[in-house]
Motif scaffolding. Structure first.
Motif, PDB file in Angstrom:
ATOM      1  N   THR A   4      18.641 -57.113 -24.959  1.00  0.00           N
ATOM      2  CA  THR A   4      19.224 -57.220 -23.628  1.00  0.00           C
ATOM      3  C   THR A   4      18.809 -58.547 -22.983  1.00  0.00           C
ATOM      4  O   THR A   4      17.831 -59.174 -23.391  1.00  0.00           O
ATOM      5  CB  THR A   4      18.783 -56.068 -22.700  1.00  0.00           C
ATOM      6  OG1 THR A   4      17.360 -56.032 -22.667  1.00  0.00           O
ATOM      7  CG2 THR A   4      19.312 -54.736 -23.169  1.00  0.00           C
ATOM      8  N   TYR A   5      19.561 -58.927 -21.956  1.00  0.00           N
ATOM      9  CA  TYR A   5      19.251 -60.097 -21.150  1.00  0.00           C
ATOM     10  C   TYR A   5      19.092 -59.594 -19.721  1.00  0.00           C
ATOM     11  O   TYR A   5      19.897 -58.814 -19.233  1.00  0.00           O
ATOM     12  CB  TYR A   5      20.410 -61.103 -21.244  1.00  0.00           C
ATOM     13  CG  TYR A   5      20.296 -62.283 -20.320  1.00  0.00           C
ATOM     14  CD1 TYR A   5      19.497 -63.376 -20.642  1.00  0.00           C
ATOM     15  CD2 TYR A   5      21.008 -62.317 -19.123  1.00  0.00           C
ATOM     16  CE1 TYR A   5      19.412 -64.475 -19.794  1.00  0.00           C
ATOM     17  CE2 TYR A   5      20.924 -63.414 -18.274  1.00  0.00           C
ATOM     18  CZ  TYR A   5      20.124 -64.482 -18.614  1.00  0.00           C
ATOM     19  OH  TYR A   5      20.036 -65.562 -17.775  1.00  0.00           O
ATOM     20  N   PHE A   6      18.030 -60.014 -19.071  1.00  0.00           N
ATOM     21  CA  PHE A   6      17.783 -59.583 -17.699  1.00  0.00           C
ATOM     22  C   PHE A   6      18.136 -60.724 -16.754  1.00  0.00           C
ATOM     23  O   PHE A   6      17.566 -61.804 -16.840  1.00  0.00           O
ATOM     24  CB  PHE A   6      16.321 -59.164 -17.525  1.00  0.00           C
ATOM     25  CG  PHE A   6      15.947 -57.995 -18.392  1.00  0.00           C
ATOM     26  CD1 PHE A   6      16.212 -56.699 -17.974  1.00  0.00           C
ATOM     27  CD2 PHE A   6      15.365 -58.191 -19.638  1.00  0.00           C
ATOM     28  CE1 PHE A   6      15.891 -55.619 -18.776  1.00  0.00           C
ATOM     29  CE2 PHE A   6      15.043 -57.115 -20.445  1.00  0.00           C
ATOM     30  CZ  PHE A   6      15.302 -55.828 -20.013  1.00  0.00           C
ATOM     31  N   TYR A   7      19.065 -60.459 -15.864  1.00  0.00           N
ATOM     32  CA  TYR A   7      19.511 -61.483 -14.920  1.00  0.00           C
ATOM     33  C   TYR A   7      18.935 -61.206 -13.541  1.00  0.00           C
ATOM     34  O   TYR A   7      19.202 -60.171 -12.938  1.00  0.00           O
ATOM     35  CB  TYR A   7      21.047 -61.520 -14.842  1.00  0.00           C
ATOM     36  CG  TYR A   7      21.540 -62.430 -13.750  1.00  0.00           C
ATOM     37  CD1 TYR A   7      21.448 -63.807 -13.881  1.00  0.00           C
ATOM     38  CD2 TYR A   7      22.049 -61.904 -12.564  1.00  0.00           C
ATOM     39  CE1 TYR A   7      21.872 -64.641 -12.870  1.00  0.00           C
ATOM     40  CE2 TYR A   7      22.478 -62.740 -11.546  1.00  0.00           C
ATOM     41  CZ  TYR A   7      22.377 -64.095 -11.697  1.00  0.00           C
ATOM     42  OH  TYR A   7      22.788 -64.914 -10.688  1.00  0.00           O
ATOM     43  N   ALA A   8      18.152 -62.155 -13.029  1.00  0.00           N
ATOM     44  CA  ALA A   8      17.613 -62.057 -11.673  1.00  0.00           C
ATOM     45  C   ALA A   8      18.646 -62.659 -10.725  1.00  0.00           C
ATOM     46  O   ALA A   8      19.018 -63.828 -10.862  1.00  0.00           O
ATOM     47  CB  ALA A   8      16.292 -62.805 -11.569  1.00  0.00           C
ATOM     48  N   GLU A   9      19.119 -61.872  -9.812  1.00  0.00           N
ATOM     49  CA  GLU A   9      20.160 -62.294  -8.858  1.00  0.00           C
ATOM     50  C   GLU A   9      19.763 -63.574  -8.147  1.00  0.00           C
ATOM     51  O   GLU A   9      18.683 -63.670  -7.574  1.00  0.00           O
ATOM     52  CB  GLU A   9      20.416 -61.184  -7.845  1.00  0.00           C
ATOM     53  CG  GLU A   9      21.468 -61.516  -6.826  1.00  0.00           C
ATOM     54  CD  GLU A   9      22.833 -61.800  -7.428  1.00  0.00           C
ATOM     55  OE1 GLU A   9      23.299 -62.944  -7.304  1.00  0.00           O
ATOM     56  OE2 GLU A   9      23.409 -60.881  -8.025  1.00  0.00           O
ATOM     57  N   GLU A  10      20.654 -64.567  -8.183  1.00  0.00           N
ATOM     58  CA  GLU A  10      20.394 -65.850  -7.521  1.00  0.00           C
ATOM     59  C   GLU A  10      20.969 -65.892  -6.116  1.00  0.00           C
ATOM     60  O   GLU A  10      20.674 -66.801  -5.354  1.00  0.00           O
ATOM     61  CB  GLU A  10      20.948 -66.989  -8.369  1.00  0.00           C
ATOM     62  CG  GLU A  10      20.204 -67.114  -9.691  1.00  0.00           C
ATOM     63  CD  GLU A  10      20.745 -68.221 -10.550  1.00  0.00           C
ATOM     64  OE1 GLU A  10      20.529 -69.400 -10.193  1.00  0.00           O
ATOM     65  OE2 GLU A  10      21.384 -67.908 -11.558  1.00  0.00           O
ATOM     66  N   GLY A  11      21.813 -64.934  -5.803  1.00  0.00           N
ATOM     67  CA  GLY A  11      22.297 -64.816  -4.438  1.00  0.00           C
ATOM     68  C   GLY A  11      23.681 -65.373  -4.201  1.00  0.00           C
ATOM     69  O   GLY A  11      24.296 -65.997  -5.052  1.00  0.00           O
TER      70      GLY A  11
END
Length: 147
Positions: A64-71
């Protein structure tokens, strides 16, 4: 019907200068209204922060790839309306709030953002303006056999 005839007669009786003043006043009012709207909306913006499109390669089974919301920035008529942000996605989030993108198979995943405001929201003649972040998981290209 009688009122319409009376108004028509009254309009014809107006002095030419009065008619010109009315037309000029209307034109000035429209111009001022346009100018005020332009000033109020000069800094308006609705954009994704960070990359709008992210391409990932297929990994091992279960990867999996975890994406941290950039906004998202959402300014409508000079007011920050980011608090009205609505997010639509089929992606799940982990305990830290990161989006989980499965990379064990090829596919396309999206996060769609809308805001509730006059300029970008559902009240727009064409419907709400959306911003979409796209994650594309692609299979690695294999050699062409000429090697």
């Amino acid at each position: 019907m009688a009122n319409r005839k009376n108004l028509s007669k009254a309009a014809r009786k107006l002095h030419t200068v009065t008619k010109i003043v009315i037309v000029l006043s209307l034109a000035v009012g429209i111009g001022i209204g346009f100018g005020v709207c332009s000033l109020l909306s000069a800094g308006d913006d609705f954009r994704l922060e960070g990359d709008a499109a992210i391409t990932l390669d297929v990994g091992a089974a279960g990867s999996t790839y975890f994406y941290a919301e950039e906004g998202v920035t959402a300014i409508c008529f000079g007011r920050d309306v980011s608090d009205t942000l609505q997010v639509e996605t089929e992606l799940e989030r982990d305990a830290e709030g990161h989006y989980v993108i499965p990379t064990d198979r090829a596919g396309v995943y999206t996060i769609t953002y809308t805001v509730d405001c006059l300029k970008f929201g559902d009240k727009m003649p064409g419907g709400a303006i959306k911003r979409i972040r796209v994650f594309t998981v692609t299979a690695a290209e294999e050699g062409n056999g000429n090697g």
